[in-house]
Write a protein that holds these residues in place. Structure first.
Motif, mmCIF file in Angstrom:
data_model
loop_
_atom_site.group_PDB
_atom_site.id
_atom_site.type_symbol
_atom_site.label_atom_id
_atom_site.label_comp_id
_atom_site.label_asym_id
_atom_site.label_seq_id
_atom_site.Cartn_x
_atom_site.Cartn_y
_atom_site.Cartn_z
ATOM 1 N N UNK A 42 0.858 -1.187 0.000
ATOM 2 C CA UNK A 42 0.000 0.000 0.000
ATOM 3 C C UNK A 42 0.892 1.233 0.000
ATOM 4 N N UNK A 43 0.366 2.308 -0.530
ATOM 5 C CA UNK A 43 1.111 3.567 -0.574
ATOM 6 C C UNK A 43 0.765 4.410 0.647
ATOM 7 N N UNK A 44 1.777 5.054 1.191
ATOM 8 C CA UNK A 44 1.573 5.958 2.320
ATOM 9 C C UNK A 44 0.746 7.157 1.844
ATOM 10 N N UNK A 45 -0.237 7.545 2.638
ATOM 11 C CA UNK A 45 -1.101 8.667 2.275
ATOM 12 C C UNK A 45 -0.330 9.995 2.267
ATOM 13 N N UNK A 46 0.721 10.102 3.057
ATOM 14 C CA UNK A 46 1.489 11.346 3.164
ATOM 15 C C UNK A 46 2.593 11.440 2.108
ATOM 16 N N UNK A 47 3.461 10.460 2.027
ATOM 17 C CA UNK A 47 4.629 10.562 1.133
ATOM 18 C C UNK A 47 4.538 9.691 -0.112
ATOM 19 N N UNK A 48 3.624 8.739 -0.143
ATOM 20 C CA UNK A 48 3.469 7.891 -1.316
ATOM 21 C C UNK A 48 4.390 6.679 -1.356
ATOM 22 N N UNK A 49 5.225 6.502 -0.334
ATOM 23 C CA UNK A 49 6.116 5.349 -0.311
ATOM 24 C C UNK A 49 5.314 4.066 -0.120
ATOM 25 N N UNK A 50 5.651 3.023 -0.865
ATOM 26 C CA UNK A 50 4.949 1.751 -0.749
ATOM 27 C C UNK A 50 5.548 0.914 0.369
ATOM 28 N N UNK A 57 0.566 1.436 8.854
ATOM 29 C CA UNK A 57 -0.241 1.905 9.986
ATOM 30 C C UNK A 57 -1.546 2.459 9.439
ATOM 31 N N UNK A 58 -2.648 1.952 9.944
ATOM 32 C CA UNK A 58 -3.963 2.374 9.472
ATOM 33 C C UNK A 58 -4.371 3.677 10.144
ATOM 34 N N UNK A 59 -4.924 4.557 9.365
ATOM 35 C CA UNK A 59 -5.468 5.813 9.866
ATOM 36 C C UNK A 59 -6.854 6.016 9.293
ATOM 37 N N UNK A 68 4.873 9.189 12.529
ATOM 38 C CA UNK A 68 5.035 10.638 12.283
ATOM 39 C C UNK A 68 4.178 11.100 11.118
ATOM 40 N N UNK A 69 4.117 10.296 10.066
ATOM 41 C CA UNK A 69 3.291 10.694 8.921
ATOM 42 C C UNK A 69 1.809 10.601 9.257
ATOM 43 N N UNK A 70 1.415 9.626 10.057
ATOM 44 C CA UNK A 70 0.018 9.535 10.462
ATOM 45 C C UNK A 70 -0.360 10.726 11.337
ATOM 46 N N UNK A 71 0.533 11.138 12.246
ATOM 47 C CA UNK A 71 0.249 12.274 13.107
ATOM 48 C C UNK A 71 0.248 13.592 12.330
#
Length: 75
Positions: A42-50, A57-59, A68-71
């Motif tokens: 899955x891609x990170x919602x903040x930075x796009x890293x897979x 981490x689910x948000x 840190x990206x979730x916060x």
């Protein structure tokens, strides 16, 4: 003369055995190598890293690669 005839017969038999062995090796289906099973990414919602699904981490807005990206994205 007799030794020459025996030598030729042995030579022909060795050649035929080699041809038979090569054709049998070519016709034998190769076994499949054990390839690792693919894992979901899955891609990170903040930075796009897979990242792998089990490490993400689910948000409320999506999946994240770190706390840190979730916060940062979710107040």
């Amino acid at each position: 003369m007799r030794f020459l005839l025996v030598f030729l017969v042995v030579l022909v038999l060795a050649w035929r055995w080699r041809v038979w062995r090569e054709t049998r090796r070519r016709n034998t289906p190769r076994t499949k190598t054990n390839t690792p099973k693919s894992i979901g990414m899955v891609a990170c919602h903040h930075c796009g890293m897979h990242v792998p699904v089990h490490d993400a981490l689910a948000g409320t807005l999506g999946q994240y690669c770190s706390v840190a990206h979730r916060q940062h994205c979710e107040p």
